[in-house]
Design an enzyme around this catalytic site. Structure first.
Site, mmCIF file in Angstrom:
data_model
loop_
_atom_site.group_PDB
_atom_site.id
_atom_site.type_symbol
_atom_site.label_atom_id
_atom_site.label_comp_id
_atom_site.label_asym_id
_atom_site.label_seq_id
_atom_site.Cartn_x
_atom_site.Cartn_y
_atom_site.Cartn_z
ATOM 1 N N GLN A 95 0.825 -1.205 0.000
ATOM 2 C CA GLN A 95 0.000 0.000 0.000
ATOM 3 C C GLN A 95 0.856 1.249 0.000
ATOM 4 O O GLN A 95 1.948 1.282 0.569
ATOM 5 C CB GLN A 95 -0.908 -0.014 1.233
ATOM 6 C CG GLN A 95 -1.925 1.111 1.293
ATOM 7 C CD GLN A 95 -2.782 1.006 2.540
ATOM 8 O OE1 GLN A 95 -2.892 -0.051 3.131
ATOM 9 N NE2 GLN A 95 -3.383 2.114 2.937
ATOM 10 N N CYS A 101 -6.554 0.367 1.955
ATOM 11 C CA CYS A 101 -6.220 -1.002 2.366
ATOM 12 C C CYS A 101 -7.340 -1.969 1.992
ATOM 13 O O CYS A 101 -7.090 -3.140 1.703
ATOM 14 C CB CYS A 101 -5.931 -1.051 3.859
ATOM 15 S SG CYS A 101 -7.320 -0.513 4.901
ATOM 16 N N HIS A 255 -8.279 -1.448 10.038
ATOM 17 C CA HIS A 255 -7.473 -1.844 8.883
ATOM 18 C C HIS A 255 -8.050 -3.111 8.250
ATOM 19 O O HIS A 255 -8.705 -3.913 8.918
ATOM 20 C CB HIS A 255 -6.038 -2.098 9.351
ATOM 21 C CG HIS A 255 -5.031 -2.190 8.252
ATOM 22 N ND1 HIS A 255 -4.910 -1.262 7.239
ATOM 23 C CD2 HIS A 255 -4.062 -3.113 8.005
ATOM 24 C CE1 HIS A 255 -3.923 -1.602 6.441
ATOM 25 N NE2 HIS A 255 -3.388 -2.725 6.881
ATOM 26 N N ASN A 279 -1.250 -8.453 5.722
ATOM 27 C CA ASN A 279 -1.417 -7.009 5.806
ATOM 28 C C ASN A 279 -1.082 -6.390 4.452
ATOM 29 O O ASN A 279 0.010 -6.623 3.918
ATOM 30 C CB ASN A 279 -0.469 -6.466 6.887
ATOM 31 C CG ASN A 279 -0.659 -4.988 7.150
ATOM 32 O OD1 ASN A 279 -1.242 -4.254 6.343
ATOM 33 N ND2 ASN A 279 -0.157 -4.529 8.287
ATOM 34 N N TRP A 281 -0.014 -3.652 3.728
ATOM 35 C CA TRP A 281 1.183 -2.830 3.777
ATOM 36 C C TRP A 281 2.434 -3.601 3.362
ATOM 37 O O TRP A 281 3.460 -3.005 3.054
ATOM 38 C CB TRP A 281 1.406 -2.293 5.200
ATOM 39 C CG TRP A 281 0.397 -1.268 5.623
ATOM 40 C CD1 TRP A 281 -0.572 -0.698 4.853
ATOM 41 C CD2 TRP A 281 0.263 -0.693 6.929
ATOM 42 N NE1 TRP A 281 -1.307 0.195 5.588
ATOM 43 C CE2 TRP A 281 -0.812 0.222 6.874
ATOM 44 C CE3 TRP A 281 0.938 -0.850 8.129
ATOM 45 C CZ2 TRP A 281 -1.225 0.966 7.978
ATOM 46 C CZ3 TRP A 281 0.528 -0.116 9.227
ATOM 47 C CH2 TRP A 281 -0.540 0.783 9.154
ATOM 48 N N ASP A 571 -43.153 -43.743 -5.279
ATOM 49 C CA ASP A 571 -44.193 -44.151 -4.329
ATOM 50 C C ASP A 571 -43.648 -44.080 -2.902
ATOM 51 O O ASP A 571 -43.105 -45.057 -2.373
ATOM 52 C CB ASP A 571 -44.660 -45.573 -4.679
ATOM 53 C CG ASP A 571 -45.789 -46.041 -3.786
ATOM 54 O OD1 ASP A 571 -46.384 -45.188 -3.098
ATOM 55 O OD2 ASP A 571 -46.073 -47.253 -3.770
ATOM 56 N N ASN A 573 -45.319 -43.670 -0.038
ATOM 57 C CA ASN A 573 -46.113 -44.285 1.030
ATOM 58 C C ASN A 573 -46.459 -45.742 0.757
ATOM 59 O O ASN A 573 -47.327 -46.323 1.408
ATOM 60 C CB ASN A 573 -47.405 -43.494 1.258
ATOM 61 C CG ASN A 573 -48.174 -43.289 -0.039
ATOM 62 O OD1 ASN A 573 -47.794 -43.816 -1.083
ATOM 63 N ND2 ASN A 573 -49.245 -42.517 0.040
ATOM 64 N N THR A 577 -49.276 -46.800 -6.041
ATOM 65 C CA THR A 577 -49.759 -45.761 -6.955
ATOM 66 C C THR A 577 -49.047 -44.447 -6.656
ATOM 67 O O THR A 577 -48.397 -44.300 -5.607
ATOM 68 C CB THR A 577 -51.275 -45.538 -6.807
ATOM 69 O OG1 THR A 577 -51.552 -45.084 -5.471
ATOM 70 C CG2 THR A 577 -52.060 -46.815 -7.081
ATOM 71 N N GLU A 582 -47.583 -36.086 -7.481
ATOM 72 C CA GLU A 582 -46.331 -36.814 -7.695
ATOM 73 C C GLU A 582 -46.070 -37.012 -9.182
ATOM 74 O O GLU A 582 -44.927 -36.944 -9.638
ATOM 75 C CB GLU A 582 -46.390 -38.164 -6.971
ATOM 76 C CG GLU A 582 -46.344 -38.027 -5.452
ATOM 77 C CD GLU A 582 -46.649 -39.334 -4.738
ATOM 78 O OE1 GLU A 582 -46.073 -39.562 -3.667
ATOM 79 O OE2 GLU A 582 -47.472 -40.120 -5.249
#
Length: 686
Positions: A95, A101, A255, A279, A281, A571, A573, A577, A582
């Site tokens: 820098q 910065c 900074h 940093n 710098w 399916d 559950n 079907t 779905e």
């Protein structure tokens, strides 16, 4: 191209162009200027950002300048100037006297990703080939990548040392020239005096920044850092705001730093979590535990100590995560795609961007205060969210990332400070009329799903939300009413439509999607009337009577066994079907499979070979390894290791089903525990 990719392309054509403050920049054609200079054997001089004090500024920065200031070109400062060198250390910038910065910390993060750096800094520029004293850089500026053209005259002192950014390798000048280009974009060098790392990260990438307040550190900070650092992110941080003075512990108050590495090390007393910072710098380092001179390094094995410890005064150092949280105020993570902080291999995101403005007395309604306020006057944006085809049955809601960017109110970045901004999110009715602005009574009766915890005065406010599929209203606002400002609102998700209500009634994307949804709704209504619940025989009849428009003469034939396999995957559950809802989800995935299969079956043979199938799986967003793809081809393909469309559909459904099951059952992302009945159900009936 997939169905949704096609819509995205049409959407880009249909929406109006987003034009940011870059319209205030001078329009300079780099190629034309370069050609003119080469033809006339002269060096470029940028009259729009001249080599005078006006380009530096008019305030306190002038007091920091040397008594005698000169403007020199790099060939005048070094006998072998280079624009950029692939062989140099990636962290080589320091820098200067301007307090930028935050810019340097973001730039250091950029150097960790060379491909992103090349987007901002074209590396085909030099001081030898076609040199004419003119250079070009690219910045993402409120929705557009804009070029910034400069000459290479840089301010130096009497000794010929650069006053602002310099490189530790004295013959490299890309950093100094990039800083000059950014100063031109912001108005002057003095307009770089203060800022946040996140602001520059957005300008370098067009990504979305996430700000973490380290005073409220999340418990999973190390996990977040790990995912971020080993992904496509840029990371910076800042200490508590102060007077930019060096503290006794070596850190600089007020900074910015770049996070350049993380490491979990094993000590005699157990693991330590370390972060590596730099940093801008190029000097002044942390003096506490795990600093260059710390005795803590003796707790490591010699090999690990050699790999990590570097005792150079280069501004780079290690410290523990605990010390990092204690001494730093904010962590900034710039995500180049929204899903990077979660492990979602192969998933694609779409982005929609809209511009807007708050106008005093009209659309500048301010924040939500009471039923009698003017909040309802703010711009209103409608957002419809869907689950992607391959995650339609996931137990998780949809991930949506919203970013609100405010444009500067003056050509010079720091002349008028940023306003405090934020946004609210409401759920709206499914069949809401799309072109009518919501009236005041809506906001009296409905509580927002999300609201700003605090209004932020930075360039960008962003938030990641998990939303159920449906329609939502986004209301961006300033913290106070009657504050005028232009803004950009961006939405990232897997599938969505997003537009402003009222101001743009002829949105191409909206019209096409609505029409298509109406046609599909009619189809599903008729289907539901005939088949309230669909079994394997009925599914076979439906699929074999469909017209697969993109498959041409190779129309698929679904066997009863194939349909039984598909039904078993859907399916949930165990009734034998699937419901109409779905089946609606299955329909979306079949359309995706058709698009992907058609794209990869370039010869329209009706089959995919190994390479084509691997590409198709990747295109569909499934993160399968090559070995798994090969096993799937052996399992579902024919004896010649080719797979037809029906087999491909079964493969895709099966792979997606098992992947989602794992994600829903795992606790740590690494493994799952199933009891015997669960294991049998997953393996035998799916």
């Amino acid at each position: 191209m997939s169905l949704w990719s096609s819509f995205r392309g049409k959407w880009k054509l249909g929406r109006k162009n987003v034009v940011g403050s870059s319209a205030q920049l001078p329009k300079e054609d780099y190629e034309v200027l370069l050609e003119n200079c080469l033809r006339n054997h002269c060096l470029f001089e940028d009259n729009s950002f001249p080599a005078t004090l006006s380009s530096i500024g008019r305030g306190p920065l002038l007091q920091k300048l040397p008594s005698r200031l000169y403007w020199k070109r790099p060939p005048e400062l070094h006998r072998n100037p280079q624009f950029f060198s692939e062989n140099t250390k990636r962290l080589d910038l320091c820098q200067g006297v301007v307090g930028d910065c935050w810019f340097l910390a973001a730039l250091q993060a950029l150097t960790l990703h060379q491909d992103i750096l090349r987007r901002v800094v074209p590396l085909d520029q030099s001081f030898t080939e076609n040199y004419a004293g003119i250079f070009r850089f690219w910045f993402w500026h409120f929705g557009n990548w804009v070029p910034v053209v400069i000459d290479d005259r840089l301010p130096v002192n009497e000794a010929g040392q650069l006053v602002f950014v310099s490189s530790t390798c004295k013959n490299l000048f890309w950093g100094a020239l990039l800083e000059k280009a950014y100063a031109k974009l912001c108005g002057s060098y003095e307009d770089l005096q203060t800022g946040q790392v996140s602001e520059a990260l957005v300008d370098f990438t067009g990504g979305v920044t996430m700000t973490i307040n380290l005073a409220e550190t999340p418990e999973n900070l190390w996990t977040v850092l790990t995912l971020a650092f080993y992904s496509r992110t840029l990371i910076g941080c800042q200490t508590v705001s102060g007077t930019v003075k060096v503290l006794e512990n070596g850190l600089v108050d007020g900074h910015a730093y770049t996070l350049t590495g993380i490491r979990k090390v094993t000590c005699r007393n157990g693991p330590e979590y370390l972060v590596q910072l730099r940093n801008p710098w190029g000097k002044v380092e942390w003096k506490g535990d795990w600093s260059d001179s710390s005795s803590k390094w003796e707790l490591l094995c010699p090999k690990e100590k050699i790999l990590l410890l570097r005792k150079d005064e280069d501004g780079q150092f290690w410290m523990t995560l605990q010390d990092f949280k204690m001494h730093f105020a904010h962590l900034f993570i710039c995500k180049l795609t929204p899903g990077l902080l979660r492990q979602e291999p192969g998933q694609r995101w779409m982005c929609t961007m809209r511009e807007g403005r708050w106008v005093k007395g009209s659309t500048a309604g301010g924040k939500l205060k009471s039923p009698l306020d003017t909040f309802w006057k703010n711009p209103q944006f409608l957002l419809s969210v869907w689950k992607p085809e391959l995650a339609r049955r996931s137990l998780h809601p949809c991930s949506v990332l919203i970013s609100l960017l405010q444009k500067p109110r003056h050509r010079h970045r720091t002349r008028k400070p940023y306003l405090a901004i934020g946004f609210y999110l409401f759920r709206v009715a499914k069949h809401y009329g799309e072109q009518r602005r919501l009236p005041p009574k809506f906001f009296w009766k409905n509580v927002p799903l999300s609201r700003p915890e605090r209004f932020h005065t930075g360039k960008e406010v962003s938030q990641e939300l998990w939303l159920d599929p449906g329609t939502y209203l986004i209301v961006p606002c300033t913290s106070e009413a009657n504050q005028e400002l232009e803004f950009i609102l961006r939405v990232f998700s897997r599938k969505h439509i997003f537009y402003e209500i009222g101001s743009d009634p002829h949105v191409v994307m909206s019209k096409e999607i609505v029409e298509q949804h109406e046609e599909q709704d009619e189809f599903f209504t008729k289907l539901f009337a005939k088949y309230p619940e669909i079994n394997a025989v009925q599914l076979q009849k439906i699929l074999n009577n469909m017209t697969w428009s993109k498959l041409g003469h190779a129309q698929p034939v679904f066997s009863l066994e194939a349909c039984q396999g598909i039904l078993a995957l859907l399916d949930l559950n165990a009734t034998g079907t699937v419901s109409i809802q779905e089946f609606r989800d299955l329909w979306k995935q079949l359309m995706l499979c058709q698009d992907v299969f058609h794209k990869q079956d370039s010869h329209q043979s009706g089959y995919l070979n190994w390479d084509q199938m691997r590409a198709a799986v990747k295109e569909a967003g499934l993160g399968l390894t090559d070995d798994v793809c090969k096993l799937m081809l052996i399992r579902y393909g024919g004896p010649n290791l080719q797979i037809d469309f029906v087999q491909f559909v079964h493969l895709m459904l099966r792979a997606e089903n098992m992947e989602e099951a794992f994600q829903n059952l795992t606790q740590d992302g690494k493994g799952i525990y199933l009891q015997k009945p669960e294991w049998l159900m997953m393996t035998l009936y799916s």
